[in-house]
Design a protein around this motif. Structure first.
Motif, PDB file in Angstrom:
ATOM      1  N   PRO A 168       0.835  -1.198   0.000  1.00 44.78           N
ATOM      2  CA  PRO A 168       0.000   0.000   0.000  1.00 44.78           C
ATOM      3  C   PRO A 168       0.871   1.250   0.000  1.00 44.78           C
ATOM      4  CG  PRO A 168      -0.815  -1.595   1.600  1.00 44.78           C
ATOM      5  CD  PRO A 168       0.494  -2.110   1.122  1.00 44.78           C
ATOM      6  N   ASN A 169       0.388   2.313  -0.642  1.00 44.19           N
ATOM      7  CA  ASN A 169       1.178   3.540  -0.681  1.00 44.19           C
ATOM      8  C   ASN A 169       1.259   4.169   0.705  1.00 44.19           C
ATOM      9  OD1 ASN A 169      -1.031   5.355  -0.205  1.00 44.19           O
ATOM     10  ND2 ASN A 169      -1.587   5.289  -2.358  1.00 44.19           N
ATOM     11  N   PRO A 170       2.170   5.150   0.927  1.00 42.98           N
ATOM     12  CA  PRO A 170       2.356   5.721   2.269  1.00 42.98           C
ATOM     13  C   PRO A 170       1.080   6.274   2.897  1.00 42.98           C
ATOM     14  CG  PRO A 170       4.193   6.324   0.861  1.00 42.98           C
ATOM     15  CD  PRO A 170       3.198   5.644  -0.020  1.00 42.98           C
ATOM     16  N   PHE A 171       0.199   6.888   2.078  1.00 43.90           N
ATOM     17  CA  PHE A 171      -1.062   7.395   2.630  1.00 43.90           C
ATOM     18  C   PHE A 171      -1.884   6.257   3.216  1.00 43.90           C
ATOM     19  CE2 PHE A 171      -5.635   7.863   2.008  1.00 43.90           C
ATOM     20  CZ  PHE A 171      -5.891   8.981   2.784  1.00 43.90           C
ATOM     21  N   LYS A 172      -2.036   5.171   2.467  1.00 47.20           N
ATOM     22  CA  LYS A 172      -2.849   4.049   2.932  1.00 47.20           C
ATOM     23  C   LYS A 172      -2.192   3.347   4.119  1.00 47.20           C
ATOM     24  CE  LYS A 172      -5.445   3.172  -1.280  1.00 47.20           C
ATOM     25  NZ  LYS A 172      -6.719   3.520  -0.646  1.00 47.20           N
ATOM     26  N   GLN A 173      -0.867   3.284   4.147  1.00 40.99           N
ATOM     27  CA  GLN A 173      -0.173   2.701   5.301  1.00 40.99           C
ATOM     28  C   GLN A 173      -0.470   3.514   6.560  1.00 40.99           C
ATOM     29  OE1 GLN A 173       3.848   2.680   3.463  1.00 40.99           O
ATOM     30  NE2 GLN A 173       3.931   0.545   4.108  1.00 40.99           N
TER      31      GLN A 173
END
Length: 324
Positions: free
Chosen positions: A95-100
């Motif tokens: 998952p991208n940093p936002f979703k993480q």
């Protein structure tokens, strides 16, 4: 005052070690107690890079080392673009940093809610903690590269460079967070973390200084962005008001459409009221109870001065790059 560092696993990379040391040095010079939790799991979370606790604030951060202009959004990959035009995907196949950060926020909030009784054991509480009040960030080290295009908005996750995150840790507070030192000490023990005994900062770290900045930090309200970088506005005069064409937009009906202006004069930032309805006020010394109205003359500000536009108050933080 003091800083405690607890960890599930010690830092994997040299970059993580540097970030922790910079946090340790910077927060250790502040007038409050901080507890840092690093590389751990809470409930069903992925590995959480960092949680910082203080009396009136809980911060969660996803830490990323970047080396080129960054492009990303809420969906899809985040891409770092190098000077030669080559591209690198941050955390491919994950998952991208936002979703993480978003997932870890929910897991952390739920873990704290489920362990409220144990966290507050032996502490006389007059009201329940609001564990949903977690300020969540993707933190780019050493800073958010210029010309990056990160389209994730301001809530529930912000993307900032490490210098901005350091300021947020010291200046931002949550009205519904009130942690005692005893409660802060309970949290890492309940998770099963180990205390990290940091050695004295290295000579290189002692020489570290943040890049020059000038920023307005919102004082406990959500009427605008929490951190407004004056130094990033490439204009002679910065406008403040309620309507969208202003640089600093304050969403409150008592704030005038065109409320005030801020401009640079030599080494000083100066505020001018534009005959606003609810007024502009300045505490030059940074004491909220000792403020003066800005009427018929401009007011110069200094580091830690407070400026208030109607109901929205801000602390001005200025660093010119010189070691004091």
């Amino acid at each position: 005052m003091s800083v405690e560092v607890w960890y599930g696993e010690k830092p994997h990379h040299e970059t993580e070690q540097r970030i922790l040391l910079e946090l340790y040095q910077y927060l250790g010079s502040q007038q409050e107690h901080f507890v840092l939790l690093h590389n751990f799991f809470a409930g069903q979370s992925n590995e959480i890079d960092l949680v910082a606790l203080k009396c009136h604030g809980v911060f969660l951060a996803e830490l990323k080392h970047v080396w080129g202009r960054l492009v990303g959004g809420r969906e899809g990959d985040w891409i770092a673009i190098n000077e030669d035009g080559s591209q690198v995907t941050l955390n491919p196949d994950r998952p991208n940093p936002f979703k993480q950060a978003q997932r870890n926020y929910h897991c952390w909030k739920n873990w704290c809610h489920d362990h409220t009784t144990e966290i507050s054991a032996g502490v006389a509480r007059t009201c329940l903690m609001d564990w949903a009040n977690v300020m969540t960030y993707v933190v780019l080290y050493p800073d958010l590269p210029p010309d990056s295009q990160i389209d994730i908005g301001e809530r529930p996750v912000r993307a900032v460079g490490l210098p901005t995150f350091l300021m947020a840790l010291t200046m931002r507070t949550s009205e519904k967070v009130d942690l005692s030192p005893q409660e802060m000490s309970h949290v890492p023990k309940l998770i099963g973390l180990k205390r990290w005994q940091l050695s004295q900062p290295t000579e290189k770290l002692q020489e570290w200084q943040p890049a020059p900045f000038a920023v307005l930090v919102a004082r406990g309200h959500a009427l605008s962005v929490p951190l407004f970088r004056l130094d990033e506005i490439n204009k002679d005069v910065i406008t403040v008001g309620r309507v969208p064409e202003n640089d600093l937009i304050i969403s409150d009906p008592t704030v005038s459409r065109h409320h005030a202006e801020i401009y640079r004069s030599g080494k000083h930032w100066v505020v001018r009221d534009l005959k606003s309805t609810s007024g502009t006020f300045v505490s030059y010394a940074g004491e909220p109870t000792k403020e003066s109205p800005v009427v018929e003359r401009d007011f110069a500000l200094k580091n830690s001065s407070i400026v208030r536009f109607g109901p929205a108050a801000y602390t001005l933080l200025v660093y010119d790059g010189e070691v004091k």
